[in-house]
Design a protein around this motif. Structure first.
Motif, PDB file in Angstrom:
ATOM      1  N   ASP A 148       0.831  -1.207   0.000  1.00 61.72           N
ATOM      2  CA  ASP A 148       0.000   0.000   0.000  1.00 61.72           C
ATOM      3  C   ASP A 148       0.864   1.254   0.000  1.00 61.72           C
ATOM      4  O   ASP A 148       0.549   2.233  -0.673  1.00 61.72           O
ATOM      5  CB  ASP A 148      -0.920  -0.019   1.221  1.00 61.72           C
ATOM      6  N   GLY A 173       0.250   2.551  -3.454  1.00 61.49           N
ATOM      7  CA  GLY A 173      -0.338   1.471  -4.232  1.00 61.49           C
ATOM      8  C   GLY A 173       0.539   1.115  -5.413  1.00 61.49           C
ATOM      9  O   GLY A 173       1.766   1.049  -5.296  1.00 61.49           O
ATOM     10  N   SER A 215       0.717   2.874  -8.274  1.00 62.06           N
ATOM     11  CA  SER A 215       0.856   4.030  -9.155  1.00 62.06           C
ATOM     12  C   SER A 215       2.279   4.167  -9.671  1.00 62.06           C
ATOM     13  O   SER A 215       3.250   3.961  -8.939  1.00 62.06           O
ATOM     14  CB  SER A 215       0.460   5.311  -8.402  1.00 62.06           C
ATOM     15  N   PHE A 219      -4.508   7.739   3.809  1.00 60.68           N
ATOM     16  CA  PHE A 219      -5.353   6.655   3.321  1.00 60.68           C
ATOM     17  C   PHE A 219      -6.550   6.448   4.247  1.00 60.68           C
ATOM     18  O   PHE A 219      -7.692   6.271   3.790  1.00 60.68           O
ATOM     19  CB  PHE A 219      -4.556   5.353   3.214  1.00 60.68           C
ATOM     20  N   VAL A 248      -5.180   0.293  -0.206  1.00 60.28           N
ATOM     21  CA  VAL A 248      -5.201   1.352  -1.208  1.00 60.28           C
ATOM     22  C   VAL A 248      -5.893   0.886  -2.479  1.00 60.28           C
ATOM     23  O   VAL A 248      -6.652   1.636  -3.100  1.00 60.28           O
ATOM     24  CB  VAL A 248      -3.758   1.830  -1.504  1.00 60.28           C
ATOM     25  N   LYS A 249      -5.665  -0.342  -2.900  1.00 59.76           N
ATOM     26  CA  LYS A 249      -6.253  -0.827  -4.147  1.00 59.76           C
ATOM     27  C   LYS A 249      -7.776  -0.922  -4.075  1.00 59.76           C
ATOM     28  O   LYS A 249      -8.444  -1.038  -5.104  1.00 59.76           O
ATOM     29  CB  LYS A 249      -5.678  -2.187  -4.518  1.00 59.76           C
ATOM     30  N   LEU A 271      -9.648   1.530  -2.970  1.00 61.26           N
ATOM     31  CA  LEU A 271     -10.193   2.873  -3.130  1.00 61.26           C
ATOM     32  C   LEU A 271     -10.606   3.129  -4.583  1.00 61.26           C
ATOM     33  O   LEU A 271     -10.028   2.554  -5.509  1.00 61.26           O
ATOM     34  CB  LEU A 271      -9.153   3.917  -2.724  1.00 61.26           C
ATOM     35  N   ASP A 296     -10.608   4.966  -8.182  1.00 59.27           N
ATOM     36  CA  ASP A 296      -9.429   5.434  -8.912  1.00 59.27           C
ATOM     37  C   ASP A 296      -9.115   6.899  -8.625  1.00 59.27           C
ATOM     38  O   ASP A 296      -7.957   7.266  -8.420  1.00 59.27           O
ATOM     39  CB  ASP A 296      -9.635   5.238 -10.421  1.00 59.27           C
ATOM     40  N   ARG A 345      -7.539   7.354  -5.168  1.00 59.62           N
ATOM     41  CA  ARG A 345      -6.135   6.923  -5.111  1.00 59.62           C
ATOM     42  C   ARG A 345      -5.237   7.982  -5.740  1.00 59.62           C
ATOM     43  O   ARG A 345      -4.157   8.280  -5.224  1.00 59.62           O
ATOM     44  CB  ARG A 345      -5.950   5.593  -5.855  1.00 59.62           C
TER      45      ARG A 345
END
Length: 435
Positions: free
Chosen positions: A170, A185, A187, A209, A221-222, A224, A226, A229
């Motif tokens: 995360d 995450g 990104s 977060f 995080v994944k 959330l 888009d 995030r």
């Protein structure tokens, strides 16, 4: 013909969305035991996987006195004790607390920190991230907000080699010379910041977060949306000075430490790297590792790939020490048939499992392949690896479904192996050599 993914195979995005649940976080810990078919289970968080000899002995004592005697390694470099009596919690907490493995009762399930296991040990001259590890754990245990994190929320500290950066944490810190990169995450956009600010930035990211997750109930995080995030990184940048954005793609897959001797940055010692078949260490194996660590630098490092690093072995004694580990059944070279083979606990330890997948893995183990293989007793695939791997899942009819998992999520048809056939080992071996 095996290919990349199927609708029934693991999909990171769909699996993540399924984790934003209305029910409470039931992730086990040291103080919150999980009831399994083989008794209660305790998950002991070990930030960075680093244990002193005294702490390793305490784990051994707890497993011997209170559990099934074995120490089970996890895909986050933690340890699990199984076969515990349901009322052993106070005694277990006392044993582990006395060894310093329980610095904060309120934070014990959120101390999920993986770190590059060879950091500061090998000859690659990468930054040593152990000071980050010590400081982040200290900050976590002092943060009231951090107690609200899920037991699944994961921090990763990467020394620049890309190994734990690939694990999909995360919050990831990546050492880059005298600076640090902060990734949220998966990104590709990261924040570059002064290395001295890295642990504080990681905690700020986790607290940001939590604020963003209040309405969605997300655990990671994944989970959330888009747009949420994407906004996290900008919010963190506003709270820190001297940050700049950069584009750094996350590695698609990690390269675990190769079993065997690991050349150190100086000439009189090496680190010993050993894999653990199916992540399960019996009492004699664990005691041998503890004794070996005592004869070296007094430390064990558990890896996120269910392996163990013993730092500080004198170069002239390393061959003998590795030979002893090999004789005890550990993986000490890349040619071992157990290299890259993993499995969940399966039957009889898990009521949800459809098969004794550990016995299945042992019955089909063969020459190591290009890809790791992971056997799962049900669709949950607990403890599965990241990146590219062969996914073997037990099916309700007694057979197995084999899929090559890649990051690109391209659809394909898996291979179904019916029960009662002799082709399972061949199908798994073929999948492991897929290019």
């Amino acid at each position: 013909m095996l290919a990349a993914m199927s609708a029934s195979a693991l999909s990171p995005r769909s699996q993540g969305a399924a984790c934003a649940r209305s029910s409470g976080d039931a992730c086990p810990g040291t103080l919150r035991l999980h009831r399994a078919d083989d008794g209660a289970l305790a998950r002991v968080r070990i930030p960075g996987g680093i244990l002193t000899v005294a702490q390793a002995e305490a784990l051994h004592e707890a497993a011997r006195r209170l559990g099934d005697g074995d120490v089970h390694l996890t895909s986050r470099g933690n340890a699990q004790l199984r076969g515990l009596a349901p009322d052993c919690g106070p005694e277990l907490a006392q044993v582990l607390g006395d060894a310093g493995l329980l610095p904060s009762e309120r934070h014990e399930r959120v101390r999920n920190i993986v770190a590059s296991p060879l950091s500061g040990l090998d000859d690659r001259e990468l930054p040593d991230i152990r000071p980050w590890l010590t400081e982040l754990d200290r900050l976590l245990c002092r943060s009231e907000n951090a107690t609200a994190l899920s037991g699944r929320f994961l921090f990763a500290l990467d020394d620049g080699r890309g190994d734990v950066d690939a694990l999909g944490a995360d919050v990831t810190l990546i050492a880059d010379s005298t600076t640090a990169l902060l990734r949220i995450g998966d990104s590709d956009t990261v924040l570059r910041l002064p290395a001295t600010d890295a642990p504080r930035a990681a905690l700020l990211a986790a607290e940001a977060f939590l604020d963003a997750a209040r309405t969605s109930g997300a655990w990671r995080v994944k989970d959330l949306p888009d747009d949420t995030r994407a906004a996290l990184l900008a919010r963190i940048a506003q709270q820190l000075t001297g940050t700049t954005p950069a584009q750094v793609p996350r590695p698609a897959s990690a390269t675990p430490p190769t079993p065997g001797p690991v050349p150190a940055g100086h000439h009189n010692t090496v680190a010993l790297s050993a894999g653990v078949p199916l992540g399960r260490l019996g009492p004699a194996q664990w005691q041998l590792l503890v004794d070996t660590a005592r004869r070296c630098a007094g430390e064990l490092r558990l890896t996120p790939w269910r392996g163990v690093i013993v730092p500080g072995a004198p170069t002239d004694r390393a061959p003998g020490l590795l030979a002893a580990l090999d004789a005890a059944g550990l993986i000490t070279g890349p040619a071992s048939p157990w290299t890259g083979v993993g499995a969940c606990i399966g039957r009889p330890g898990c009521a949800k499992s459809l098969a004794d997948v550990r016995a299945d893995a042992a019955a089909t183990v063969g020459p190591p392949g290009r890809l790791p293989v992971y056997w799962s007793g049900c669709e949950r695939r607990c403890g599965h690896p990241h990146g590219e791997w062969v996914d073997v899942v037990a099916t309700p009819d007694g057979g197995h479904r084999i899929t090559v998992v890649r990051d690109d999520d391209s659809p394909h048809d898996p291979v179904n192996v019916p029960p009662g056939t002799t082709s399972l080992a061949t199908a798994v071996a073929t999948a492991r050599t897929t290019t």
